[in-house]
Design an enzyme around this catalytic site. Structure first.
Site, PDB file in Angstrom:
ATOM      1  CG  HIS A 140    -156.083   8.052 -45.762  1.00 53.85           C
ATOM      2  ND1 HIS A 140    -156.681   7.899 -44.525  1.00 53.85           N
ATOM      3  CD2 HIS A 140    -157.085   8.419 -46.616  1.00 53.85           C
ATOM      4  CE1 HIS A 140    -157.974   8.165 -44.623  1.00 53.85           C
ATOM      5  NE2 HIS A 140    -158.244   8.482 -45.874  1.00 53.85           N
ATOM      6  CG  HIS A 144    -156.997   5.597 -50.354  1.00 53.21           C
ATOM      7  ND1 HIS A 144    -158.312   5.243 -50.596  1.00 53.21           N
ATOM      8  CD2 HIS A 144    -156.982   6.954 -50.240  1.00 53.21           C
ATOM      9  CE1 HIS A 144    -159.067   6.339 -50.613  1.00 53.21           C
ATOM     10  NE2 HIS A 144    -158.286   7.386 -50.404  1.00 53.21           N
ATOM     11  CG  HIS A 180    -157.131  11.740 -53.174  1.00 55.69           C
ATOM     12  ND1 HIS A 180    -156.774  10.546 -53.762  1.00 55.69           N
ATOM     13  CD2 HIS A 180    -157.830  11.423 -52.059  1.00 55.69           C
ATOM     14  CE1 HIS A 180    -157.258   9.554 -53.047  1.00 55.69           C
ATOM     15  NE2 HIS A 180    -157.899  10.049 -52.007  1.00 55.69           N
ATOM     16  CG  ASP A 181    -155.833  10.951 -49.199  1.00 54.40           C
ATOM     17  OD1 ASP A 181    -156.143  12.036 -48.669  1.00 54.40           O
ATOM     18  OD2 ASP A 181    -156.643  10.011 -49.348  1.00 54.40           O
ATOM     19  CG  ASP A 291    -161.469   9.859 -51.172  1.00 59.12           C
ATOM     20  OD1 ASP A 291    -160.567   9.004 -50.993  1.00 59.12           O
ATOM     21  OD2 ASP A 291    -161.630  10.842 -50.425  1.00 59.12           O
ATOM     22  CD  GLN A 344    -167.900   0.855 -42.668  1.00 58.89           C
ATOM     23  OE1 GLN A 344    -167.495   1.967 -42.325  1.00 58.89           O
ATOM     24  NE2 GLN A 344    -167.636   0.347 -43.846  1.00 58.89           N
TER      25      GLN A 344
END
Length: 396
Positions: A140, A144, A180-181, A291, A344
């Protein structure tokens, strides 16, 4: 004093009560004055602290000038940077190239022109956003954020969503994806709450997402970073509200709550483009789709990104053992690394597939996201089956 005799009388009970009340009144007045002075000093300290933080959070004049000069010479085209491709990867790009690519995306969406952004402000804002991502965080981080923004750019352009949204919506989504992060700590909301971090005291839900938006707002309001200064007051308020809701939408807990309504609307052909609530749902779904878009990338890229995610998750798991004295869930447990392929597959089935199916239904041009997701599911499923066979053979 007696009015008739002129003699001084002793205080009676009424006099004593009056004097007592007056003394209390004077005491409260003095206390309030002292409290006001203390509050005034505290507010002054806060202003100075915010000013210092704003200065250190902003990119330096030297870095801004370097980017501005480089960008003035030539910003590479979206085609040469492959920004229009859903299969885009940033691994081959330098940090300077990622900032130039960000400027290119804003230019090609006509955001610079339509909102009278000063070129110097845009350069400084991009660098300031990049600066406020922590470099030591495995996943993050700035890369990213940049990849999330690139995916949004590709969805708007190649996915043909651009013609469905207005300029303010595209501006809000591009800012939101990049921010956003912001200041991500490498841990999730659950860890922030359980560790009783000060951030947990500020927000009762979506803790980190609220913090990301606060950081976004702080940068946008910092001198030299005010890329929204060309907006009217009403446009400014509308854009900030959309940015806030878009960033909060990246909390997967909120995504799980919202997605059912969105899926039903599109499934039953009841999605109305003119309905603001429906558009808000779409913007939220687009944020999540971008995202988590690493799950749609070519297999070598997806495998490499999955390793970065696992590294960050395992570091949180180590902290949970050491600092909270709890056993981490499998997703955060490095001792369960062999379960990554099966986890996953579970992530794709639970979170991803239906979202990309729905977006492909809204715009067929978004189908590459769905196709990439399906291919990666096959690859992870194959690895999971191979790992399961190894376990069975080992047990026998």
């Amino acid at each position: 004093m007696d009015d008739v005799t002129g003699k001084i009388k002793a205080f009676n009970r009424n006099d004593e009560q009056f004097l007592e009340a007056f003394a209390i009144f004077c005491g409260l007045g003095i206390q309030n004055t002292q409290m006001y002075e203390t509050l005034d000093r505290a507010m002054a300290k806060q202003v100075v602290t915010l000013e210092v933080l704003s200065y250190h959070a902003s990119a330096s004049e030297e870095d801004t000038r370097e980017l501005q000069v480089t960008a003035a010479a030539k910003v590479p085209s979206a085609q040469s940077l492959k920004l229009l491709d859903f299969s885009f990867s940033d691994f081959e790009l330098s940090d300077m190239e990622t900032t130039l690519a960000t400027i290119r995306m804003f230019m090609d969406l006509n955001l610079v022109q339509n909102f009278q952004m000063k070129y110097e402000d845009l350069c400084q804002w991009v660098l300031s956003v990049k600066k406020n991502y922590r470099k030591h965080i495995a996943y993050h981080n700035w890369r990213h954020a940049f990849n999330t923004s690139q995916c949004m750019f590709a969805v708007l352009k190649s996915g043909r969503i651009q013609n469905k949204l207005n300029d303010l919506e595209m501006l809000a989504l591009m800012i939101a994806t990049l921010c956003h992060d912001l200041d991500h700590r490498g841990v999730n909301n659950s860890y922030i709450q359980r560790s009783e971090h000060p951030l947990a005291q500020l927000y009762c839900h979506s803790t980190m997402e609220h913090h990301h938006f606060d950081q976004c707002l702080m940068i946008l309001n910092s001198p030299g970073n005010q890329i929204l200064s060309g907006l009217s007051l009403e446009e400014y308020r509308t854009t900030l509200k959309m940015i806030e809701r878009a960033i909060l939408a990246t909390d997967l807990a909120l995504y799980m709550k919202k997605r059912g309504e969105f899926f039903e609307l599109t499934k039953n052909s009841q999605f109305i483009w003119e309905d603001e609530h429906h558009r808000d749902l779409l913007r939220s779904m687009l944020m999540t789709a971008c995202d988590i878009s690493a799950i749609t990338k070519p297999w070598p890229v997806q495998r490499r990104v999955a390793e970065l995610v696992a590294t960050e998750f395992f570091e949180q798991g180590d902290k949970e053992r050491k600092e909270l004295n709890i056993e981490p869930i499998d997703l955060m447990n490095r001792d369960k690394r062999d379960k990554i392929p099966s986890m996953q597959v579970g992530f794709i089935d639970a979170i991803c597939i239906q979202l990309y199916e729905t977006l492909a239904g809204l715009s067929e041009a978004c189908s590459p996201l769905l196709e990439g997701c399906r291919k990666n599911r096959q690859n992870w499923k194959l690895l999971a089956e191979q790992d399961e066979k190894k376990l069975v053979n080992g047990a026998t």
